[in-house]
Design a protein around this motif. Structure first.
Motif, PDB file in Angstrom:
ATOM      1  N   GLY A 466       6.889   4.659 -18.177  1.00 38.60           N
ATOM      2  CA  GLY A 466       7.581   3.401 -17.910  1.00 38.60           C
ATOM      3  C   GLY A 466       8.697   3.141 -18.894  1.00 38.60           C
ATOM      4  O   GLY A 466       9.795   2.711 -18.522  1.00 38.60           O
ATOM      5  N   VAL A 467       8.445   3.401 -20.171  1.00 44.93           N
ATOM      6  CA  VAL A 467       9.480   3.209 -21.187  1.00 44.93           C
ATOM      7  C   VAL A 467      10.606   4.226 -20.997  1.00 44.93           C
ATOM      8  O   VAL A 467      11.795   3.891 -21.085  1.00 44.93           O
ATOM      9  N   ALA A 468      10.234   5.498 -20.739  1.00 42.46           N
ATOM     10  CA  ALA A 468      11.250   6.537 -20.570  1.00 42.46           C
ATOM     11  C   ALA A 468      12.103   6.286 -19.340  1.00 42.46           C
ATOM     12  O   ALA A 468      13.306   6.575 -19.342  1.00 42.46           O
ATOM     13  N   GLY A 469      11.515   5.738 -18.272  1.00 38.80           N
ATOM     14  CA  GLY A 469      12.262   5.479 -17.052  1.00 38.80           C
ATOM     15  C   GLY A 469      12.966   4.146 -17.016  1.00 38.80           C
ATOM     16  O   GLY A 469      13.585   3.807 -16.005  1.00 38.80           O
ATOM     17  N   GLY A 470      12.855   3.366 -18.088  1.00 39.56           N
ATOM     18  CA  GLY A 470      13.515   2.073 -18.118  1.00 39.56           C
ATOM     19  C   GLY A 470      12.818   0.993 -17.319  1.00 39.56           C
ATOM     20  O   GLY A 470      13.397  -0.066 -17.059  1.00 39.56           O
ATOM     21  N   LEU A 471      11.587   1.241 -16.872  1.00 35.99           N
ATOM     22  CA  LEU A 471      10.839   0.244 -16.114  1.00 35.99           C
ATOM     23  C   LEU A 471      10.054  -0.702 -17.013  1.00 35.99           C
ATOM     24  O   LEU A 471       9.513  -1.695 -16.533  1.00 35.99           O
ATOM     25  N   SER A 472       9.956  -0.375 -18.278  1.00 36.92           N
ATOM     26  CA  SER A 472       9.248  -1.203 -19.237  1.00 36.92           C
ATOM     27  C   SER A 472       9.930  -1.041 -20.592  1.00 36.92           C
ATOM     28  O   SER A 472      10.859  -0.250 -20.739  1.00 36.92           O
ATOM     29  N   THR A 473       9.489  -1.795 -21.566  1.00 35.19           N
ATOM     30  CA  THR A 473      10.048  -1.707 -22.910  1.00 35.19           C
ATOM     31  C   THR A 473       8.927  -1.513 -23.909  1.00 35.19           C
ATOM     32  O   THR A 473       7.746  -1.793 -23.617  1.00 35.19           O
ATOM     33  N   LEU A 474       9.310  -1.028 -25.071  1.00 35.33           N
ATOM     34  CA  LEU A 474       8.320  -0.850 -26.121  1.00 35.33           C
ATOM     35  C   LEU A 474       7.723  -2.191 -26.523  1.00 35.33           C
ATOM     36  O   LEU A 474       6.531  -2.274 -26.856  1.00 35.33           O
ATOM     37  N   GLU A 475       8.510  -3.244 -26.463  1.00 35.96           N
ATOM     38  CA  GLU A 475       7.991  -4.574 -26.792  1.00 35.96           C
ATOM     39  C   GLU A 475       6.910  -5.000 -25.808  1.00 35.96           C
ATOM     40  O   GLU A 475       5.868  -5.534 -26.201  1.00 35.96           O
ATOM     41  N   ASP A 476       7.144  -4.770 -24.506  1.00 34.83           N
ATOM     42  CA  ASP A 476       6.157  -5.141 -23.490  1.00 34.83           C
ATOM     43  C   ASP A 476       4.868  -4.348 -23.656  1.00 34.83           C
ATOM     44  O   ASP A 476       3.761  -4.911 -23.601  1.00 34.83           O
ATOM     45  N   GLU A 477       4.992  -3.048 -23.840  1.00 35.38           N
ATOM     46  CA  GLU A 477       3.807  -2.204 -23.966  1.00 35.38           C
ATOM     47  C   GLU A 477       3.027  -2.533 -25.239  1.00 35.38           C
ATOM     48  O   GLU A 477       1.794  -2.531 -25.246  1.00 35.38           O
ATOM     49  N   SER A 478       3.742  -2.829 -26.327  1.00 33.25           N
ATOM     50  CA  SER A 478       3.056  -3.185 -27.576  1.00 33.25           C
ATOM     51  C   SER A 478       2.351  -4.524 -27.454  1.00 33.25           C
ATOM     52  O   SER A 478       1.240  -4.707 -27.954  1.00 33.25           O
ATOM     53  N   ALA A 479       3.008  -5.488 -26.774  1.00 35.08           N
ATOM     54  CA  ALA A 479       2.402  -6.816 -26.615  1.00 35.08           C
ATOM     55  C   ALA A 479       1.117  -6.740 -25.809  1.00 35.08           C
ATOM     56  O   ALA A 479       0.155  -7.469 -26.082  1.00 35.08           O
TER      57      ALA A 479
END
Length: 536
Positions: A466-479
């Motif tokens: 998701g992060v690599a494809g731009g569908l998510s962000t590191l901030e979202d996944e960390s939260a």
């Protein structure tokens, strides 16, 4: 007479009579007063406060009793508290730099400054943020949320105590029982259940009793005294924070989470006790000795006194038969005696299925899953566990967002005002005044406990994609895992800098591999689309 027809005297066919069907009693079956299922069901149709306030004390008292003494009820509250709040909510400052006319770089730098100062206040070992100096801010939020789940209300008063720690702003969580009308007067349009309203029906002040109405251990003069706390100061600083779920218009107080399932919980509690008592009673009587007398022989023996002599012989026999072998006594029986064993019929075979069904009903009513409440994962596979986790997670995130916005954010606004006024948090030159753009400066998120993993490998791979494809962000996944991405990146920078030359950090290697895979997948997709376009 014509075949198949009824005719008059003159031979002409009689007119068919039209069938008159009975008109329905109501347009909606739900309002049918004659229905076998609904007849006699006429609930009271009242306002939100008329339905709740006269019965609130009884409801809260029953819920508290169950939470104290019933494991299922206590578990429901504990698991929701752990899922929504955990050890506390972490501030993630998000100033609206667009509304302020500033840059994203300024917002990131200012957020780091604000979060650092907020941690000094919220996590101070001296616990000066708590008026009672018992909890840090995380503990105060958890205490307030527990009141909210059980009582329906989370109530706190922000007190100003100069020279009490790094900041003068302190929080006092108040028992909702103390929120009541002065001298227990009747409710009016302007004062209901301790909450004072203006002509627009907006809360303006709160009347809080100085001591709990049932606090009889230390009677004092102010036991029957109330104090009025405004909702905010004339310039908008929060003074009293009152959060509850407003389910209807003109609702003044909240409803506890266990209210819809309270009766079922009590019935299940009683059923558990009865089954346990029956099982214990059956287990106590394991074996017995049968005498040779039936009822008729026993009556004859009692009349002529033979039973007394027989019992004396039995007692003497057992007293003198202390035959042991290797220190173990050998059991012997008097002539005519025999040993019988009691077969226990408990636990009830239908008890487990009934209890499971009752717990499913309770789980549905409280927004939890059956597996969470019962801690029974024996019939759960990956798909069902994942589905249950996602459904419950949506509910818990929604509750966390609502509680953080309604309870935590006003406390943050009060602290931020003091921090800016004290100069520990500095506004940039030319920026709008805090009171002019308070909403933009105080914009924030609150990070809660982690969602957790069902299959760590699959879900972490999905997060990386998701992060690599731009569908998510590191901030979202960390939260979602209860972490601050900035702290994660800072720690990664430290670890990467300490790696030997030429050696990649595992995070670098994994991310590079995922990026390469994503790029290859995108390239293959582009080639496929180009080939399809070239085909006639």
């Amino acid at each position: 007479m014509t075949r198949g027809l009824i005719v008059n005297r003159d031979g002409t066919p009689m007119q068919r009579a039209s069938v008159q069907r009975a008109a329905p009693v109501t347009s909606y079956q739900a309002a049918d007063p004659m229905s076998h299922e609904l007849a006699g069901w006429h609930p009271f149709l009242g306002s939100a406060d008329a339905d709740l306030l006269p019965e609130r004390v009884e409801i809260v008292a029953r819920i508290r009793d169950l939470v104290r003494n019933n494991g299922w009820a206590s578990g429901v509250v504990r698991r929701e508290l752990d899922t929504v709040i955990g050890s506390g909510l972490r501030l993630s400052c998000k100033p609206d730099y667009r509304a302020l006319g500033l840059s994203a770089e300024w917002a990131a730098e200012w957020a780091n400054q604000v979060e650092g100062q907020h941690r000094l206040w919220a996590d101070d070992p001296g616990r000066w943020c708590d008026a009672t100096r018992h909890y840090t801010l995380g503990g105060l939020v958890g205490l307030a949320y527990r009141h909210y789940v059980i009582d329906g209300d989370a109530l706190a008063v922000l007190q100003w105590r100069p020279h009490a720690g790094p900041y003068a702003t302190t929080v006092r969580v108040v028992d909702p029982d103390r929120l009541s009308n002065p001298h227990d007067v009747m409710d009016t349009d302007a004062l209901r259940a301790g909450v004072e309203f203006d002509e627009w029906d907006a809360a303006t002040a709160y009347h809080i009793r100085k001591r709990h109405p049932a606090d009889w251990t230390t009677a004092r003069r102010d036991d029957y005294a109330w104090e009025r706390f405004p909702r905010e100061t004339p310039w908008g600083r929060p003074v009293t924070v009152h959060f509850f779920d407003k389910e209807r218009d003109e609702q003044s107080r909240g409803v506890g989470r266990l209210t819809p399932v309270l009766e079922r919980l009590k019935m299940l509690d009683r059923y558990d006790k009865v089954e346990l008592q029956a099982a214990v009673l059956n287990a106590i009587l394991a074996a017995f000795i049968e005498s040779p007398f039936d009822h008729e022989m026993l009556g004859d023996a009692l009349e002529d006194g033979k039973l007394s002599g027989y019992q004396d012989l039995r007692a003497a026999f057992h007293d003198n038969r202390n035959i042991t072998m290797g220190g173990v006594r050998l059991p012997t029986l008097f002539p005519g005696e025999k040993i019988g064993f009691h077969t226990a019929t408990r636990p009830n075979q239908a008890f487990a299925s009934f209890e499971a069904q009752a717990l499913r009903n309770i789980a549905a009513g409280t927004g939890s899953s059956y597996e969470q409440i019962s801690t029974d994962w024996s019939k759960t596979n990956y798909s069902s566990a994942r589905a249950a986790l996602l459904e419950v997670w949506k509910t818990m995130v929604s509750r966390r967002k609502a509680f953080a916005t309604g309870f935590c954010s006003p406390i943050y606004v009060a602290w931020l005002e003091e921090a800016i006024d004290a100069g520990t948090v500095v506004l940039p030159p030319g920026a709008p005044d805090f009171y002019e753009a308070r909403a933009a400066y105080a914009r924030c998120n609150w990070i809660g406990p982690p969602r957790g993993w069902v299959d760590p490998v699959k879900e972490r791979q999905g997060a990386l994609l998701g992060v690599a494809g731009g569908l998510s962000t590191l901030e979202d996944e960390s939260a979602e895992q209860g972490k601050d991405y900035q702290e994660t990146l800072a720690q990664l920078r430290i670890e990467i800098s300490e790696m030997p030359p030429g050696v990649l950090h595992p995070a670098q290697a994994d991310f590079a591999k995922v990026m390469a895979g994503a790029a290859a997948a995108l390239g293959a997709d582009d080639a496929r689309q180009e080939q399809q376009q070239q085909q006639p």
